[in-house]
Design an enzyme around this catalytic site. Sequence first.
Site, PDB file in Angstrom:
ATOM      1  N   PHE A 185       0.838  -1.201   0.000  1.00 45.44           N
ATOM      2  CA  PHE A 185       0.000   0.000   0.000  1.00 45.44           C
ATOM      3  C   PHE A 185       0.869   1.246   0.000  1.00 45.44           C
ATOM      4  O   PHE A 185       2.045   1.234   0.375  1.00 45.44           O
ATOM      5  CB  PHE A 185      -0.951   0.018   1.199  1.00 45.44           C
ATOM      6  CG  PHE A 185      -0.282   0.163   2.545  1.00 45.44           C
ATOM      7  CD1 PHE A 185      -0.085   1.415   3.113  1.00 45.44           C
ATOM      8  CD2 PHE A 185       0.153  -0.948   3.245  1.00 45.44           C
ATOM      9  CE1 PHE A 185       0.529   1.558   4.354  1.00 45.44           C
ATOM     10  CE2 PHE A 185       0.767  -0.823   4.490  1.00 45.44           C
ATOM     11  CZ  PHE A 185       0.957   0.433   5.039  1.00 45.44           C
ATOM     12  N   CYS A 186       0.259   2.349  -0.460  1.00 42.26           N
ATOM     13  CA  CYS A 186       0.903   3.655  -0.473  1.00 42.26           C
ATOM     14  C   CYS A 186      -0.195   4.705  -0.404  1.00 42.26           C
ATOM     15  O   CYS A 186      -1.343   4.388  -0.092  1.00 42.26           O
ATOM     16  CB  CYS A 186       1.772   3.829  -1.716  1.00 42.26           C
ATOM     17  SG  CYS A 186       0.850   3.714  -3.270  1.00 42.26           S
ATOM     18  N   THR A 187       0.123   5.939  -0.711  1.00 42.39           N
ATOM     19  CA  THR A 187      -0.861   7.018  -0.560  1.00 42.39           C
ATOM     20  C   THR A 187      -2.023   6.868  -1.532  1.00 42.39           C
ATOM     21  O   THR A 187      -3.195   6.846  -1.116  1.00 42.39           O
ATOM     22  CB  THR A 187      -0.185   8.381  -0.779  1.00 42.39           C
ATOM     23  OG1 THR A 187       0.953   8.485   0.077  1.00 42.39           O
ATOM     24  CG2 THR A 187      -1.161   9.517  -0.475  1.00 42.39           C
ATOM     25  N   GLY A 189      -1.836   4.687  -4.627  1.00 43.29           N
ATOM     26  CA  GLY A 189      -1.852   3.470  -5.413  1.00 43.29           C
ATOM     27  C   GLY A 189      -0.698   3.259  -6.360  1.00 43.29           C
ATOM     28  O   GLY A 189      -0.399   2.121  -6.736  1.00 43.29           O
ATOM     29  N   ILE A 214      -4.162   4.338   0.308  1.00 41.98           N
ATOM     30  CA  ILE A 214      -4.743   4.714   1.597  1.00 41.98           C
ATOM     31  C   ILE A 214      -5.917   5.669   1.417  1.00 41.98           C
ATOM     32  O   ILE A 214      -6.943   5.560   2.109  1.00 41.98           O
ATOM     33  CB  ILE A 214      -3.674   5.369   2.492  1.00 41.98           C
ATOM     34  CG1 ILE A 214      -2.540   4.390   2.783  1.00 41.98           C
ATOM     35  CG2 ILE A 214      -4.287   5.865   3.804  1.00 41.98           C
ATOM     36  CD1 ILE A 214      -1.309   5.037   3.389  1.00 41.98           C
TER      37      ILE A 214
END
Length: 287
Positions: A185-187, A189, A214
């Site tokens: 996961f990241c901010t 995608g 997220i």
Amino acid sequence: MSIVNLAAYQFETLEATAEWRPLVTERCNALGLRGTILLAPEGINLFVAGTQEAAQGFIDYIRHDPLFEGKFANLQFKESLSEKQPFRRMLVKLKREIITMKKPAIRPELGRAPFVDAPTLKAWLDRGHDDEGRPVVMLDTRNAFEADVGTFDDALDYRINKFSEFPAVIEQNRADLEGKTVVSFCTGGIRCEKAAIHMKEVGIENVYQLEGGILKYFEEVGGAHYHGECFVFDYRTALDPELKPTATAQCFGCRAVVSPEAQQSPLYVPGKTCPECHPDRNAVRAA
């Protein structure tokens, strides 16, 4: 709140980026938008903001203008609102990669890594395992300072300083991922998608990316199984699970994240310094 913030990316083979650049810049300026658009052979990555009318005009332009030959007809945008314009100017840049991993052989448009949507991930985390009974491991692909602002409960955080470190870190820590379902996961995608593709290519099984990152998770299910805030790369600094700006700030001098508590320090001078970079920080700590 009168400003609409748009974020989107798409991995897609692009060959005419140099030709597009002045035309895209001209259209964005005509709409009154500000922000940054990155164009690279592997795709597009953008963060732009403007009025509701300008934002909708831009969405229509990217999805339907003949210039793009239908490549972005299904481009998905994440939207949020703010009271003021978060960007100072409009930039369209040509890059080698839209997110730098220094692995140019990765071609996500040839096949995405499997993804999990937010409601499904929440159900997995509620149960503690995926639909096949495997334990779920959340893997943070962001930089260390971003993870310090907030992350998923018990997430693996390898304290990387830049995304190009990710392949080496994964090779060093493969044992943490074996026999488990790994959700990167990241901010928004883009990093977790490229990370998941890399892990699949090096033979790690049962890898997923969190669809939309997220911010999409917050939008669809709130802050379940997540603690803290989500760092964003604009003046808002961090958003809570309701996608509202928080009191967290970023130091103008050293770019460190400054919590509300740290902002009470006499070493925090907005627009200049914070407790991490103030010239008197060592003397204050010694006292």
